[in-house]
Design a protein around this motif. Structure first.
Motif, short mmCIF file in Angstrom:
data_model
loop_
_atom_site.label_atom_id
_atom_site.label_comp_id
_atom_site.label_asym_id
_atom_site.label_seq_id
_atom_site.Cartn_x
_atom_site.Cartn_y
_atom_site.Cartn_z
N ALA A 128 0.83 -1.21 0.00
CA ALA A 128 0.00 0.00 0.00
C ALA A 128 0.86 1.25 0.00
N ASN A 129 1.87 1.29 0.88
CA ASN A 129 2.64 2.53 1.00
C ASN A 129 3.55 2.76 -0.21
N GLY A 130 3.85 1.75 -0.98
CA GLY A 130 4.64 1.92 -2.19
C GLY A 130 3.81 2.08 -3.43
N ASN A 131 2.48 2.08 -3.25
CA ASN A 131 1.59 2.14 -4.41
C ASN A 131 0.69 3.37 -4.35
N TRP A 132 -0.32 3.36 -3.47
CA TRP A 132 -1.32 4.43 -3.48
C TRP A 132 -1.30 5.34 -2.25
N THR A 133 -0.35 5.13 -1.34
CA THR A 133 -0.24 6.01 -0.18
C THR A 133 1.22 6.12 0.23
N GLY A 134 1.51 6.33 1.54
CA GLY A 134 2.89 6.58 1.89
C GLY A 134 3.29 6.19 3.29
N TYR A 135 4.12 7.05 3.89
CA TYR A 135 4.90 6.80 5.10
C TYR A 135 4.13 6.09 6.22
N LEU A 136 2.95 6.59 6.60
CA LEU A 136 2.23 6.06 7.75
C LEU A 136 1.80 4.61 7.55
N PHE A 137 1.80 4.12 6.31
CA PHE A 137 1.37 2.76 6.01
C PHE A 137 2.55 1.79 5.90
N SER A 138 3.77 2.28 6.06
CA SER A 138 4.93 1.40 5.90
C SER A 138 5.09 0.47 7.09
N HIS A 139 5.89 -0.57 6.93
CA HIS A 139 6.08 -1.57 7.97
C HIS A 139 7.00 -1.02 9.06
N PRO A 140 6.95 -1.56 10.29
CA PRO A 140 7.73 -0.99 11.39
C PRO A 140 9.19 -0.72 11.01
N TYR A 141 9.64 0.49 11.29
CA TYR A 141 11.00 0.96 11.00
C TYR A 141 11.29 0.99 9.50
N ASP A 142 10.26 0.83 8.68
CA ASP A 142 10.47 0.65 7.23
C ASP A 142 11.60 -0.33 7.01
N ASN A 143 11.52 -1.46 7.72
CA ASN A 143 12.63 -2.42 7.72
C ASN A 143 12.93 -3.00 6.35
N ASP A 144 11.92 -3.05 5.45
CA ASP A 144 12.14 -3.62 4.12
C ASP A 144 12.28 -2.56 3.03
N ASN A 145 12.36 -1.27 3.43
CA ASN A 145 12.63 -0.16 2.51
C ASN A 145 11.54 0.04 1.45
N THR A 146 10.31 -0.36 1.72
CA THR A 146 9.25 -0.12 0.74
C THR A 146 8.87 1.35 0.66
#
Length: 387
Positions: A128-146
């Motif tokens: 979701a955060n790499g497609n139609w939204t952003g930062y708040l939807f990323s995985h904890p710590y953005d550990n996978d860099n999406t």
């Protein structure tokens, strides 16, 4: 006068001919909004924040026809903060992207410079955060860099042509160090397939000795510097996902696994880094995401995402298994073809592992700070303009 006209006219013809075979485009996005965090170290937080969903930026991209199906291409892209005017990505002039390359319809594209890695290109759009939204939807710590926490310096990337909906890419990024070939280098590959409403993608990424230092230390000039999420001896990311669109609805599922070996710090930590009485050996994260989006009209959509993340943390004083549940929603309305308004929110619940570090608390990416407890919520209202 005749001589001047004779000289000027051929020059104009040459210039017109050159312009017909090349182009340069100025583009950008400006996003700004208001954030409210319910618990940031035990306090409410009210903030104006720029670029949380789409990354405020401006850029130049262009191409020149070389003949026989080949083109020279380039892209320069700079991030910035609307509220302060500061450059993003650690103050880099073109911190988002800066590359040049050769593209061929038959043989694919080779580019060199500072670029996105294969996980961002091929796997991130499945989330979701790499497609139609952003930062708040990323995985904890953005550990996978999406959410594009870091870009890759000194990189060479090859992307295949699209063949019946299938495309793939590979990247290698140099450490740029004499006698330290593998110190702060990166390599990876990814693939994606699209057919009608179906989109499937996956990637693998390996990173050695990333450094958040901007000094003249040994690995400060390598593949990933100053914007990496983890400082560690090595890191590998594996991700796969699928999106399916039917009618007005999009549904998606994504899974990623991240190994971080001999970690020393986490860019999202603001408190104690090491476990009580010991040091870390490895961090492992498994992220499971289910998302959906529905268009009520072409201009209005509602999206939601649930993420479950489980971690396995090993240290010299034992093993820990923190977990995070996160639910996020977004309502977006397009005022025009280039301007949108949206409201979104994220709720996270952390299952504490009693590590004595920030891993024990809720910490939504994009929040004002880590929570003082197991729960945290962040709300955002924002305006986006694209040019």
């Amino acid at each position: 006068m005749r001589k001047e006209i004779c000289l000027v006219l051929p020059a104009l013809v040459i210039a017109t001919s050159a312009n017909a075979q090349s182009s340069v485009t100025l583009y950008g996005k400006i996003e700004d909004g208001f954030n409210y965090t319910t618990n940031a170290r035990g306090h409410d937080a009210y903030q104006m924040q720029s670029g949380y969903d789409y990354g405020s930026r401006w850029g130049l991209k262009g191409n020149e026809t070389l003949g026989d199906g080949y083109q020279a291409i380039f892209q320069l892209e700079s991030g910035f903060d609307v509220n302060t005017g500061k450059m993003g990505q650690g103050g880099r002039e073109f911190g988002r992207q800066a590359f040049v390359g050769i593209a061929s319809d038959r043989y694919g594209t080779v580019t060199v410079g500072r670029q996105y890695d294969p996980s961002v290109d091929m796997f991130s759009p499945m989330t979701a955060n790499g497609n139609w939204t952003g930062y708040l939807f990323s995985h904890p710590y953005d550990n996978d860099n999406t959410d594009y926490s870091f870009r890759v310096n000194n990189s060479v990337k090859y992307v295949t042509p699209n063949i019946h909906g299938f495309s793939a890419e590979a990247m290698y990024a140099f450490s740029n160090q004499a006698g330290g070939f593998s110190n702060n280098r990166l390599y990876g590959f990814g693939a994606q397939y699209q057919n009608g409403g179906l989109q499937v993608g996956g990637s693998y990424l390996k990173l050695n000795n990333a450094s958040s230092s901007t000094s003249s230390s040994a690995n400060s000039s390598g593949a990933v510097t100053s914007d990496n999420t983890f400082n560690a001896r090595s890191q590998q990311n594996i991700g796969v996902g699928v999106n399916y669109t039917f009618g007005k609805t999009l549904v998606g599922f994504a899974y990623s696994h991240v190994d971080v070996y001999a970690p020393t710090s986490n860019a999202y930590f603001t408190g104690t880094t090491q476990p009580t009485g010991g040091t870390w050996n490895a961090w492992k994260f498994d992220n499971f995401e289910v998302s959906g989006l529905y268009h009520f009209t072409p201009a209005l959509y509602l999206g939601a995402c649930y993420t479950y993340t489980q971690a396995q943390l090993s240290s010299t004083v034992g093993k820990f298994d923190p977990k995070w549940h996160q639910l996020s929603m977004k309502l977006n309305y397009d005022l025009s073809a280039r301007t949108s308004v949206f409201a979104e929110g994220a709720y996270q619940h952390a299952v504490s592992a009693n590590t004595g570090t920030d891993f024990d608390f809720a910490n939504i990416p994009g929040s004002a700070d880590v929570s003082s407890g197991r729960n945290q919520m962040v709300y955002r209202v924002a305006l986006l303009h694209v040019f």
